[in-house]
Design a protein around this motif. Structure first.
Motif, PDB file in Angstrom:
ATOM      1  N   ALA A 224      11.136  55.368  47.277  1.00 20.18           N
ATOM      2  CA  ALA A 224      11.225  55.010  48.698  1.00 20.18           C
ATOM      3  C   ALA A 224      10.222  55.774  49.554  1.00 20.18           C
ATOM      4  N   ASP A 225       9.702  56.901  49.022  1.00 19.49           N
ATOM      5  CA  ASP A 225       8.708  57.693  49.760  1.00 19.49           C
ATOM      6  C   ASP A 225       7.286  57.209  49.541  1.00 19.49           C
ATOM      7  N   GLY A 226       7.130  56.082  48.846  1.00 19.32           N
ATOM      8  CA  GLY A 226       5.806  55.498  48.684  1.00 19.32           C
ATOM      9  C   GLY A 226       5.075  55.994  47.461  1.00 19.32           C
ATOM     10  N   ALA A 227       3.843  56.440  47.646  1.00 19.07           N
ATOM     11  CA  ALA A 227       3.033  56.882  46.510  1.00 19.07           C
ATOM     12  C   ALA A 227       1.963  57.857  46.970  1.00 19.07           C
ATOM     13  N   ILE A 228       1.553  58.709  46.036  1.00 18.80           N
ATOM     14  CA  ILE A 228       0.464  59.655  46.237  1.00 18.80           C
ATOM     15  C   ILE A 228      -0.732  59.173  45.432  1.00 18.80           C
ATOM     16  N   LEU A 229      -1.915  59.191  46.029  1.00 19.22           N
ATOM     17  CA  LEU A 229      -3.158  58.923  45.320  1.00 19.22           C
ATOM     18  C   LEU A 229      -3.985  60.203  45.336  1.00 19.22           C
ATOM     19  N   CYS A 251       8.703  47.615  39.926  1.00 20.34           N
ATOM     20  CA  CYS A 251       7.912  48.080  41.076  1.00 20.34           C
ATOM     21  C   CYS A 251       6.670  48.846  40.617  1.00 20.34           C
ATOM     22  N   GLY A 252       6.830  49.649  39.558  1.00 20.71           N
ATOM     23  CA  GLY A 252       5.682  50.371  39.023  1.00 20.71           C
ATOM     24  C   GLY A 252       4.625  49.432  38.472  1.00 20.71           C
ATOM     25  N   ASP A 253       5.070  48.385  37.775  1.00 21.40           N
ATOM     26  CA  ASP A 253       4.134  47.387  37.250  1.00 21.40           C
ATOM     27  C   ASP A 253       3.434  46.649  38.387  1.00 21.40           C
ATOM     28  N   VAL A 279       2.715  45.861  47.961  1.00 26.36           N
ATOM     29  CA  VAL A 279       3.112  44.928  46.904  1.00 26.36           C
ATOM     30  C   VAL A 279       4.340  45.450  46.156  1.00 26.36           C
ATOM     31  N   ALA A 280       4.355  46.746  45.832  1.00 21.84           N
ATOM     32  CA  ALA A 280       5.500  47.327  45.122  1.00 21.84           C
ATOM     33  C   ALA A 280       6.768  47.253  45.968  1.00 21.84           C
ATOM     34  N   THR A 281       6.631  47.481  47.278  1.00 19.98           N
ATOM     35  CA  THR A 281       7.790  47.414  48.175  1.00 19.98           C
ATOM     36  C   THR A 281       8.291  45.979  48.292  1.00 19.98           C
ATOM     37  N   ALA A 282       7.370  45.030  48.388  1.00 19.25           N
ATOM     38  CA  ALA A 282       7.763  43.618  48.445  1.00 19.25           C
ATOM     39  C   ALA A 282       8.464  43.199  47.157  1.00 19.25           C
ATOM     40  N   ASN A 283       8.032  43.755  46.003  1.00 18.62           N
ATOM     41  CA  ASN A 283       8.690  43.468  44.733  1.00 18.62           C
ATOM     42  C   ASN A 283      10.145  43.933  44.760  1.00 18.62           C
ATOM     43  N   ALA A 284      10.397  45.060  45.422  1.00 19.55           N
ATOM     44  CA  ALA A 284      11.763  45.601  45.497  1.00 19.55           C
ATOM     45  C   ALA A 284      12.686  44.704  46.317  1.00 19.55           C
ATOM     46  N   LEU A 285      12.104  43.823  47.129  1.00 15.98           N
ATOM     47  CA  LEU A 285      12.897  42.899  47.938  1.00 15.98           C
ATOM     48  C   LEU A 285      13.177  41.587  47.211  1.00 15.98           C
ATOM     49  N   SER A 286      12.605  41.434  46.013  1.00 13.14           N
ATOM     50  CA  SER A 286      12.795  40.197  45.249  1.00 13.14           C
ATOM     51  C   SER A 286      13.807  40.420  44.130  1.00 13.14           C
ATOM     52  N   PHE A 292       7.078  38.659  44.233  1.00 16.75           N
ATOM     53  CA  PHE A 292       7.183  39.039  45.636  1.00 16.75           C
ATOM     54  C   PHE A 292       6.737  37.882  46.513  1.00 16.75           C
ATOM     55  N   GLU A 293       7.140  37.939  47.782  1.00 15.84           N
ATOM     56  CA  GLU A 293       6.717  36.949  48.764  1.00 15.84           C
ATOM     57  C   GLU A 293       5.487  37.485  49.501  1.00 15.84           C
ATOM     58  N   MET A 294       4.411  36.730  49.490  1.00 11.92           N
ATOM     59  CA  MET A 294       3.169  37.186  50.104  1.00 11.92           C
ATOM     60  C   MET A 294       3.338  37.477  51.590  1.00 11.92           C
ATOM     61  N   GLN A 295       4.143  36.670  52.279  1.00 14.23           N
ATOM     62  CA  GLN A 295       4.360  36.887  53.711  1.00 14.23           C
ATOM     63  C   GLN A 295       5.043  38.233  53.955  1.00 14.23           C
ATOM     64  N   GLN A 296       6.027  38.575  53.108  1.00 15.98           N
ATOM     65  CA  GLN A 296       6.676  39.881  53.220  1.00 15.98           C
ATOM     66  C   GLN A 296       5.685  41.000  52.944  1.00 15.98           C
ATOM     67  N   CYS A 297       4.853  40.803  51.935  1.00 19.46           N
ATOM     68  CA  CYS A 297       3.864  41.814  51.569  1.00 19.46           C
ATOM     69  C   CYS A 297       2.908  42.089  52.724  1.00 19.46           C
ATOM     70  N   GLU A 298       2.449  41.031  53.372  1.00 18.29           N
ATOM     71  CA  GLU A 298       1.520  41.193  54.493  1.00 18.29           C
ATOM     72  C   GLU A 298       2.177  41.928  55.652  1.00 18.29           C
ATOM     73  N   SER A 299       3.455  41.639  55.897  1.00 17.97           N
ATOM     74  CA  SER A 299       4.186  42.329  56.957  1.00 17.97           C
ATOM     75  C   SER A 299       4.347  43.810  56.635  1.00 17.97           C
ATOM     76  N   ILE A 300       4.684  44.115  55.371  1.00 18.49           N
ATOM     77  CA  ILE A 300       4.859  45.506  54.948  1.00 18.49           C
ATOM     78  C   ILE A 300       3.527  46.247  55.000  1.00 18.49           C
ATOM     79  N   PHE A 301       2.461  45.590  54.588  1.00 18.71           N
ATOM     80  CA  PHE A 301       1.121  46.205  54.597  1.00 18.71           C
ATOM     81  C   PHE A 301       0.805  46.783  55.984  1.00 18.71           C
TER      82      PHE A 301
END
Length: 317
Positions: A224-229, A251-253, A279-286, A292-301
């Motif tokens: 839930a805290d996202g990711a580190i790069l 979500c990792g995939d 994308v990973a967050t949108a996957n968690a909503l599916s 995932f839903e592209m519209q959700q992904c764009e909103s989350i982005f």
């Protein structure tokens, strides 16, 4: 083209139960869903949803292998597998109202040295027509401990980019070939460095150790805290908006797939990480894995908050 590798593919069987499981009794399944399983195949699904050309490869065998290929064909996913004499494994996920998800994962059939050599020849030809290659998941019995190391070297010799997402000895050996990106989680880093990791400072510290091995991008998912790069001279932290997850499996995939797409599109690091987290967050909503839903992904982005972590901001004790 993005090529996804699944050496230990499976027929994934989801058993949906109306009543809680009772050990030692006959239990009737209310509904069953079969799918072509394996981490690399989840990656392929997400790449396809991102509208990039994708090819799935790996090892399959027997009647289950034929069935897996037919399932992928029905999904419209292109594939070019190596074939072995053994039977592709099945993995069962029992979903019941009391325990939630209980998984039974078969180890996979034994692959001979000759079958490994034949697949490496096929892989060499596939790499020539690929731009990005992802290597994901466990490895069936019989394959060399350094199989991923060999495959990474093949990809790099063709001047292509490669992402590694595995664990244990296969991660340790794979790192020696310096893949473009790796995506270890906290538990995999603990195993790699034989230590306990408790804080985000320690996550960054050990991710930097991996980067110092010559890895361009080290991405660590924080749930839930996202990711580190972590890169050689830069650390980025991306946080998604707060959501109510429906299904966190895959979500990792999804993150690996999104980063592969970002590399294909030549996104700069901040945009690549933001896109991967979205994308990973949108996957968690599916409810479906690798979807995932592209519209959700764009909103989350547009809601992902990304921050560059300055040296010394997180101090490892």
């Amino acid at each position: 083209m993005i090529t996804t590798v699944t050496l230990n593919a499976s027929i994934d069987k989801a058993y949906y139960m109306e009543k809680a499981i009772k050990n030692g009794e006959v239990m009737r399944v209310s509904r069953c869903r079969n799918s072509a399983g394996g981490k690399g195949l989840n990656v392929a699904r997400v790449v396809q949803l991102c509208h990039e050309e994708v090819l799935a490869t790996g090892l399959v065998g027997g009647y289950n292998g034929q069935y897996l290929e037919s399932l992928l064909k029905a999904e419209g996913i292109s594939f070019e597998f190596g074939h072995v004499l053994g039977e592709t494994r099945s993995c069962i996920n029992i979903l019941d109202p009391q325990y939630g998800s209980t998984e039974y994962l078969e180890p996979g059939c034994c692959v001979t040295k000759d079958e490994e050599k034949e697949y490496i020849k096929l892989f060499q030809e596939i790499v020539k027509k690929s731009d990005i290659v992802t290597l994901s998941g466990s490895v069936p019995q019989g394959l060399s401990a350094d199989i991923y190391q060999k495959m990474i070297e093949i990809v790099k010799n063709e001047n292509k980019e490669v992402i590694l997402d595995t664990s244990g000895v296969y991660l340790k050996e794979g790192l020696l070939a310096k893949p473009t990106m790796v995506k270890p989680n906290k538990e995999e880093m603990e195993m790699l460095f034989d230590t306990e990791i408790n804080t985000i400072e320690e996550v960054i510290h050990y991710a930097q150790k991996i980067a110092q091995m010559g890895i361009q991008y080290v991405v660590v998912s924080l749930g839930a805290d996202g990711a580190i790069l972590v890169m050689e001279n830069q650390v980025l932290h991306a946080r998604p908006p707060v959501i109510q997850p429906v299904n966190t499996v895959g979500c990792g995939d999804s993150m690996v797939a999104a980063f592969a797409v970002a590399l294909q599109r030549k996104y700069p690091p901040k945009e690549a990480l933001t896109f991967s987290v979205a994308v990973a967050t949108a996957n968690a909503l599916s409810p479906e894995t690798g979807s995932f839903e592209m519209q959700q992904c764009e909103s989350i982005f547009n809601q992902v908050k990304i921050k560059e972590i300055e040296e010394g901001e997180y101090i490892c004790h």
